[in-house]
Design a protein around this motif. Structure first.
Motif, PDB file in Angstrom:
ATOM      1  N   LEU A 213      38.841  69.221  32.201  1.00 17.24           N
ATOM      2  CA  LEU A 213      38.978  70.036  33.399  1.00 17.24           C
ATOM      3  C   LEU A 213      38.708  69.212  34.653  1.00 17.24           C
ATOM      4  CD1 LEU A 213      37.118  73.299  32.311  1.00 17.24           C
ATOM      5  CD2 LEU A 213      39.437  72.549  31.760  1.00 17.24           C
ATOM      6  N   ARG A 214      39.449  69.501  35.714  1.00 15.17           N
ATOM      7  CA  ARG A 214      39.249  68.801  36.983  1.00 15.17           C
ATOM      8  C   ARG A 214      37.925  69.186  37.638  1.00 15.17           C
ATOM      9  NH1 ARG A 214      44.967  68.819  40.336  1.00 15.17           N
ATOM     10  NH2 ARG A 214      46.214  67.696  38.794  1.00 15.17           N
ATOM     11  N   GLU A 215      37.481  70.410  37.414  1.00 18.67           N
ATOM     12  CA  GLU A 215      36.206  70.857  37.950  1.00 18.67           C
ATOM     13  C   GLU A 215      35.480  71.667  36.895  1.00 18.67           C
ATOM     14  OE1 GLU A 215      36.565  74.080  40.957  1.00 18.67           O
ATOM     15  OE2 GLU A 215      38.719  73.700  40.796  1.00 18.67           O
ATOM     16  N   ASP A 216      34.166  71.710  37.024  1.00 17.55           N
ATOM     17  CA  ASP A 216      33.341  72.404  36.041  1.00 17.55           C
ATOM     18  C   ASP A 216      32.741  73.648  36.681  1.00 17.55           C
ATOM     19  OD1 ASP A 216      31.633  73.254  34.103  1.00 17.55           O
ATOM     20  OD2 ASP A 216      30.557  71.363  33.884  1.00 17.55           O
ATOM     21  N   PRO A 217      33.184  74.829  36.277  1.00 19.39           N
ATOM     22  CA  PRO A 217      32.684  76.051  36.905  1.00 19.39           C
ATOM     23  C   PRO A 217      31.370  76.567  36.339  1.00 19.39           C
ATOM     24  CG  PRO A 217      34.354  76.616  35.308  1.00 19.39           C
ATOM     25  CD  PRO A 217      34.251  75.111  35.298  1.00 19.39           C
ATOM     26  N   VAL A 218      30.834  75.900  35.316  1.00 21.65           N
ATOM     27  CA  VAL A 218      29.690  76.434  34.577  1.00 21.65           C
ATOM     28  C   VAL A 218      28.402  75.755  35.017  1.00 21.65           C
ATOM     29  CG1 VAL A 218      28.719  76.856  32.289  1.00 21.65           C
ATOM     30  CG2 VAL A 218      31.201  76.882  32.618  1.00 21.65           C
ATOM     31  N   ILE A 219      27.407  76.553  35.311  1.00 21.35           N
ATOM     32  CA  ILE A 219      26.070  76.055  35.635  1.00 21.35           C
ATOM     33  C   ILE A 219      25.186  76.291  34.418  1.00 21.35           C
ATOM     34  CG2 ILE A 219      24.080  76.273  37.182  1.00 21.35           C
ATOM     35  CD1 ILE A 219      26.051  77.420  39.269  1.00 21.35           C
ATOM     36  N   GLY A 220      24.616  75.206  33.893  1.00 21.34           N
ATOM     37  CA  GLY A 220      23.829  75.301  32.668  1.00 21.34           C
ATOM     38  C   GLY A 220      24.699  75.048  31.457  1.00 21.34           C
ATOM     39  N   GLY A 221      24.198  75.445  30.285  1.00 18.59           N
ATOM     40  CA  GLY A 221      24.961  75.245  29.062  1.00 18.59           C
ATOM     41  C   GLY A 221      24.832  73.842  28.510  1.00 18.59           C
ATOM     42  N   VAL A 222      25.609  73.554  27.481  1.00 12.00           N
ATOM     43  CA  VAL A 222      25.564  72.247  26.836  1.00 12.00           C
ATOM     44  C   VAL A 222      25.988  71.173  27.840  1.00 12.00           C
ATOM     45  CG1 VAL A 222      27.936  72.310  25.940  1.00 12.00           C
ATOM     46  CG2 VAL A 222      26.193  70.996  24.724  1.00 12.00           C
ATOM     47  N   GLN A 223      25.359  70.002  27.744  1.00  8.60           N
ATOM     48  CA  GLN A 223      25.639  68.902  28.673  1.00  8.60           C
ATOM     49  C   GLN A 223      26.317  67.750  27.948  1.00  8.60           C
ATOM     50  OE1 GLN A 223      24.906  69.203  32.087  1.00  8.60           O
ATOM     51  NE2 GLN A 223      24.503  71.305  31.399  1.00  8.60           N
ATOM     52  N   TYR A 224      27.259  67.099  28.635  1.00  7.57           N
ATOM     53  CA  TYR A 224      27.992  65.962  28.077  1.00  7.57           C
ATOM     54  C   TYR A 224      27.520  64.659  28.729  1.00  7.57           C
ATOM     55  CZ  TYR A 224      31.464  69.196  26.070  1.00  7.57           C
ATOM     56  OH  TYR A 224      32.098  70.172  25.351  1.00  7.57           O
ATOM     57  N   GLU A 225      27.241  63.686  27.883  1.00  3.33           N
ATOM     58  CA  GLU A 225      27.020  62.315  28.336  1.00  3.33           C
ATOM     59  C   GLU A 225      27.935  61.441  27.498  1.00  3.33           C
ATOM     60  OE1 GLU A 225      22.916  61.249  28.185  1.00  3.33           O
ATOM     61  OE2 GLU A 225      22.268  63.020  29.305  1.00  3.33           O
ATOM     62  N   GLY A 226      29.168  61.250  27.996  1.00  2.00           N
ATOM     63  CA  GLY A 226      30.176  60.598  27.179  1.00  2.00           C
ATOM     64  C   GLY A 226      30.480  61.470  25.976  1.00  2.00           C
ATOM     65  N   ARG A 227      30.388  60.900  24.787  1.00  5.02           N
ATOM     66  CA  ARG A 227      30.693  61.657  23.571  1.00  5.02           C
ATOM     67  C   ARG A 227      29.517  62.496  23.089  1.00  5.02           C
ATOM     68  NH1 ARG A 227      29.769  56.325  21.621  1.00  5.02           N
ATOM     69  NH2 ARG A 227      28.268  56.184  19.900  1.00  5.02           N
ATOM     70  N   PHE A 228      28.353  62.299  23.664  1.00  4.94           N
ATOM     71  CA  PHE A 228      27.157  62.996  23.202  1.00  4.94           C
ATOM     72  C   PHE A 228      26.993  64.338  23.914  1.00  4.94           C
ATOM     73  CE2 PHE A 228      26.271  58.492  22.502  1.00  4.94           C
ATOM     74  CZ  PHE A 228      25.957  58.505  21.145  1.00  4.94           C
ATOM     75  N   MET A 229      26.598  65.345  23.153  1.00  2.00           N
ATOM     76  CA  MET A 229      26.363  66.685  23.668  1.00  2.00           C
ATOM     77  C   MET A 229      24.908  67.062  23.393  1.00  2.00           C
ATOM     78  SD  MET A 229      29.849  68.429  22.134  1.00  2.00           S
ATOM     79  CE  MET A 229      29.634  69.974  23.021  1.00  2.00           C
ATOM     80  N   THR A 230      24.211  67.484  24.440  1.00  2.00           N
ATOM     81  CA  THR A 230      22.813  67.869  24.311  1.00  2.00           C
ATOM     82  C   THR A 230      22.629  69.296  24.821  1.00  2.00           C
ATOM     83  OG1 THR A 230      22.293  66.914  26.470  1.00  2.00           O
ATOM     84  CG2 THR A 230      21.972  65.508  24.530  1.00  2.00           C
ATOM     85  N   PHE A 231      21.547  69.926  24.369  1.00  2.00           N
ATOM     86  CA  PHE A 231      21.330  71.343  24.649  1.00  2.00           C
ATOM     87  C   PHE A 231      20.158  71.542  25.616  1.00  2.00           C
ATOM     88  CE2 PHE A 231      23.347  70.949  20.577  1.00  2.00           C
ATOM     89  CZ  PHE A 231      24.286  71.964  20.564  1.00  2.00           C
TER      90      PHE A 231
END
Length: 366
Positions: A328-346
């Motif tokens: 997505l060109r922009e991220d409308p979601v505040i909070g939730g799962v976070q991306y750091e490259g291929r890694f997803m953290t909660f």
């Protein structure tokens, strides 16, 4: 904890680059965002993207199902009695799996908030980080090679290569080019999105094996309804074959597992109708010794967060394909799962950990 309001918001976010498969071309991530508010002030979030060629759901049908059927059904009900509540959602309409998924994830969000646990811990807590692949849309081999290199340079070590559009010889060239460009250390998954016939799929996969391209798996090589063809492919090649569009429900999963028609199952909340049924599919698969992946449609971090919580909660879910929010060109979601490259953290917050969703469509709450 009773449901007070069920609100929906239309969402639309442009993609960085068109998403192209054998089934469709997508330029924007459209979806219906669901917000369920309880009488104690808690808010549960859900999302349903329209995927007409897979689920048969449009924006209009999703919105109508939620506002006209599910909202009256849910209003005033106790969220903590979530099992009969979710059963009533599934029994209220035939199909409409995406709308059911949006309501389902909002309810699970609320229940796990009440329990003071992140949803993945409430559901089982198998792991607290995930690694996603990144999808390479089907294009000319050179463009796919360029895209693959860019994603690897961004830190992704597993690529999902879309094929199944045009001649099968061209698909082989696409995969060859990607492997040549990224080297031998990157895992490659191939997704035909129902684009091959059974015999040509066997011929193509055997050719790819002979070329030493070392594919991790091939996903949905034949039409969704062609269970015999799927089994024929699975029995005829050494490469792992994963079913996707061929499994929506636990009953369909059981039939695939009973026949041993595939080596893996790709679970998507939009196909299963949410977490409630997705857990049943995974449990069935685990009993048969078959691992699962959790994937997504073209959706924002609302639905991807719910899918990630499910994936992190179960040991039998060994792979994830949850890269859609990164497109997505922009991220409308505040909070939730976070991306750091291929890694997803909660986040440590209870529930899905979503704080708010910015309305990018410019429409008022219904």
């Amino acid at each position: 904890m009773k449901i007070q309001n069920v609100d929906v918001i239309r969402q639309s976010v442009p993609l960085k680059k068109p998403f192209i498969t054998s089934l469709r071309t997508v330029h924007r991530a459209d979806s219906i965002i669901v917000r369920i508010v309880t009488d104690d002030g808690r808010v549960g979030w859900g999302e349903a993207p329209p995927t007409l060629v897979i689920t048969g759901d449009s924006l209009e049908s999703i919105e109508a199902a939620i506002t006209q059927v599910f909202a009256p059904l849910l209003t005033g009900k106790n969220v903590l009695a979530y099992e009969p509540l979710l059963q009533s959602v599934h029994q209220a309409m035939v199909g409409c799996s995406s709308a059911k998924a949006a309501v389902d994830m909002a309810i699970y969000d609320l229940v796990s908030q009440h329990c003071g646990l992140p949803l993945y811990q409430f559901l089982g807590g198998s792991k607290d980080t995930l690694e996603t692949d990144y999808t390479v849309s089907v294009n000319a081999p050179e463009e796919m090679g360029d895209d693959a290199v860019r994603y690897v340079e961004a830190g992704f070590n597993v690529l999902k290569i879309k094929v199944g559009k045009g001649r099968i010889e061209d698909d082989i060239k696409r995969i060859q080019e990607v492997r040549r460009r990224v080297g031998d250390d990157i895992k490659i998954r191939v997704d035909a999105n129902q684009g091959w016939q059974a015999k040509e799929a066997v011929r193509a996969i055997r050719r790819l094996e002979d070329l030493g391209l070392d594919l991790e798996l091939v996903e949905q090589p034949v039409k969704a309804h062609d269970l015999e063809g799927l089994k024929y492919v699975t029995d005829s090649v050494e490469t792992v074959i994963m079913v996707d569009e061929g499994v929506f429900s636990p009953a369909q999963a059981f039939e695939v597992l009973r026949r041993r028609a595939a080596d893996m199952i790709n679970i998507k909340l939009m196909k299963a109708g949410g977490i409630y049924k997705a857990q049943v599919i995974n449990q069935l698969a685990e009993e048969f010794g078959v691992e699962c992946m959790v994937g997504c449609m073209i959706e924002s971090r609302v639905a991807a967060t719910a899918a990630a919580h499910l994936a992190a909660s179960k040991r039998n879910i060994t792979r994830v394909d949850l890269d859609a929010p990164l497109m997505l060109r922009e991220d409308p979601v505040i909070g939730g799962v976070q991306y750091e490259g291929r890694f997803m953290t909660f986040p440590k917050a209870p529930g899905l950990g979503i704080q708010d969703v910015v309305n990018t469509f410019g429409m008022e709450v219904v």
